[in-house]
Design an enzyme around this catalytic site. Structure first.
Site, short mmCIF file in Angstrom:
data_model
loop_
_atom_site.label_atom_id
_atom_site.label_comp_id
_atom_site.label_asym_id
_atom_site.label_seq_id
_atom_site.Cartn_x
_atom_site.Cartn_y
_atom_site.Cartn_z
N ASN A 13 36.88 40.48 38.94
CA ASN A 13 36.56 41.91 39.08
C ASN A 13 36.68 42.50 37.69
O ASN A 13 37.79 42.67 37.18
CB ASN A 13 37.54 42.57 40.06
CG ASN A 13 37.36 44.08 40.09
OD1 ASN A 13 36.39 44.62 39.54
ND2 ASN A 13 38.30 44.78 40.72
N TRP A 14 35.54 42.75 37.09
CA TRP A 14 35.57 43.22 35.70
C TRP A 14 35.98 44.68 35.57
O TRP A 14 36.21 45.16 34.47
CB TRP A 14 34.18 43.00 35.07
CG TRP A 14 33.94 41.58 34.64
CD1 TRP A 14 34.74 40.50 34.86
CD2 TRP A 14 32.81 41.09 33.91
NE1 TRP A 14 34.19 39.37 34.32
CE2 TRP A 14 33.00 39.70 33.72
CE3 TRP A 14 31.64 41.68 33.39
CZ2 TRP A 14 32.08 38.91 33.03
CZ3 TRP A 14 30.73 40.89 32.71
CH2 TRP A 14 30.94 39.52 32.54
N LYS A 15 35.99 45.42 36.69
CA LYS A 15 36.33 46.85 36.66
C LYS A 15 35.42 47.58 35.67
O LYS A 15 34.24 47.21 35.57
CB LYS A 15 37.83 47.01 36.34
CG LYS A 15 38.69 46.13 37.27
CD LYS A 15 40.15 46.45 37.24
CE LYS A 15 40.87 45.52 38.22
NZ LYS A 15 42.30 45.81 38.31
N HIS A 99 38.77 48.63 46.95
CA HIS A 99 39.75 48.31 45.90
C HIS A 99 40.75 49.45 45.78
O HIS A 99 40.40 50.62 45.92
CB HIS A 99 39.04 48.07 44.57
CG HIS A 99 39.96 47.45 43.56
ND1 HIS A 99 40.85 48.19 42.84
CD2 HIS A 99 40.15 46.16 43.19
CE1 HIS A 99 41.56 47.37 42.07
NE2 HIS A 99 41.15 46.14 42.27
N GLU A 101 42.02 50.83 43.32
CA GLU A 101 41.68 51.86 42.31
C GLU A 101 40.70 52.87 42.89
O GLU A 101 40.75 54.05 42.56
CB GLU A 101 41.14 51.18 41.05
CG GLU A 101 42.27 50.48 40.29
CD GLU A 101 41.85 49.23 39.54
OE1 GLU A 101 40.65 49.01 39.31
OE2 GLU A 101 42.76 48.45 39.18
N GLU A 171 45.73 42.49 47.80
CA GLU A 171 46.09 42.91 46.45
C GLU A 171 47.23 43.92 46.51
O GLU A 171 46.98 45.12 46.70
CB GLU A 171 44.88 43.55 45.76
CG GLU A 171 43.72 42.62 45.58
CD GLU A 171 42.88 42.97 44.36
OE1 GLU A 171 42.69 42.07 43.52
OE2 GLU A 171 42.45 44.12 44.22
N GLY A 177 47.32 44.69 37.38
CA GLY A 177 47.31 45.12 35.98
C GLY A 177 48.69 45.34 35.39
O GLY A 177 48.84 45.91 34.31
N SER A 217 47.44 40.34 38.97
CA SER A 217 48.00 39.60 37.85
C SER A 217 47.95 38.09 38.07
O SER A 217 48.84 37.36 37.61
CB SER A 217 49.43 40.06 37.53
OG SER A 217 49.43 41.44 37.21
N GLY A 238 41.44 40.30 37.88
CA GLY A 238 41.04 41.39 36.99
C GLY A 238 41.05 40.92 35.55
O GLY A 238 40.12 40.26 35.08
N GLY A 239 42.12 41.24 34.84
CA GLY A 239 42.21 40.98 33.40
C GLY A 239 41.81 39.58 32.97
O GLY A 239 41.07 39.40 32.00
P1 13P Z 1 44.63 42.13 37.48
O1 13P Z 1 44.30 40.67 37.67
O2 13P Z 1 44.21 42.66 36.16
O3 13P Z 1 46.04 42.44 37.87
O4 13P Z 1 43.70 42.92 38.54
C1 13P Z 1 43.66 42.49 39.85
C2 13P Z 1 42.62 43.25 40.55
O5 13P Z 1 42.70 44.45 40.73
C3 13P Z 1 41.43 42.51 41.00
O6 13P Z 1 40.65 43.30 41.83
#
Ligand code: 13P
Length: 257
Positions: A13-15, A99, A101, A171, A177, A217, A238-239
């Protein structure tokens, strides 16, 4: 994970990261780092404006392209929104809904998540439904209730046939994050609980076929032990999905038995 009854899926998930040119460069790099024949499905969910670049760069590779959200109406006066039909015509196969966010910053509710999920599934997309508790909910010991409620509401109107196009991503919000990861046992406990919710609604046999990912994470160092858990069928990353070498290591971690 249990490959006998369900697919393992590693999704990035590149956000709100990467321009189209950066997308091309990163996917080209990933094509050199990813295993040629991974034991899992590999998906990158990218910003809408990067979809064309991602599709072009991913052509002929194991990478499938997803989006990060979808609107629930088919068309109309919804400035700034993107419909499922638009995504399908762009060659998108997956879409994330719910998600945390989106829930935290953009007013997403369980009801709108349900509507987005239905729109995605009805258009033929595979929907990655995100659920997860906030830190204070875990501290109050209501994780099970929160996650069960999110799952049940999001799946209203979804029958067993439609469920084949749904992946659930657990999640925990406190792990996203933050560098804090749920322990393997915490991830397993909640993923198993989600499967119990599915079993109550669809029967145990159907529930055993659904891919349930962990996200929060997940990285090259912890992926293997998280994925070794029976009910953790992949990751939503994510990251670490923004780094070709790290993402490849997570995909490789799913090659274990
Ligand atoms: P991180 O891997 O950066 O914690 O993000 C997880 C996430 O929100 C995937 O949708």
């Amino acid at each position: 994970m249990n490959r006998a009854t369900r697919k393992t899926v590693i999704a990035g998930n590149w956000k709100m990261n990467m321009t189209p040119s950066q997308t091309t460069a990163l996917i080209n790099e990933m094509k050199t780092t990813l295993p040629a024949e991974p034991a899992c499905d590999v998906v990158l969910c990218v910003p809408f404006v990067d979809i064309a670049a991602a599709k072009a760069a991913a052509e002929g590779s194991v990478i499938k392209v997803g989006a990060e959200n979808v609107h629930f109406e088919a068309k109309g006066a919804y400035t700034g929104e993107i419909s499922a039909e638009m995504l399908v015509e762009c060659g998108v196969e997956y879409v994330i809904v719910g998600h945390s966010e989106r829930r935290q910053y953009f007013g997403e509710t369980d009801e709108t998540v349900n509507k987005r999920l239905l729109a995605g599934v009805n258009a033929g997309l595979t929907v990655i439904l995100c659920v997860g508790e906030m830190l204070d909910e875990r501290q109050k010991d209501i994780t099970a209730e929160v996650v069960a409620l999110q799952t049940k509401v999001a799946l209203q109107g979804v029958d067993a046939e439609m469920l084949k196009k749904v992946i659930i991503a657990y999640e925990p919000v406190w792990a996203i994050g933050t560098g804090l990861t749920a322990t393997d046992d915490q991830a397993e406990e909640v993923c198993a609980l989600i499967r119990d919710v599915l079993a109550a609604k669809y029967g145990r046999d159907v529930a055993e076929t659904v891919t349930i990912q962990y996200g929060g994470s997940m990285n090259a160092g912890n992926a293997q032990s998280l994925l070794s858990k029976t009910n953790v069928d992949g990751g939503l990353i994510g990251g670490a999905s923004l780094k070709a070498a790290d993402f490849a290591k997570i995909v490789e971690a799913s090659n274990q038995d």
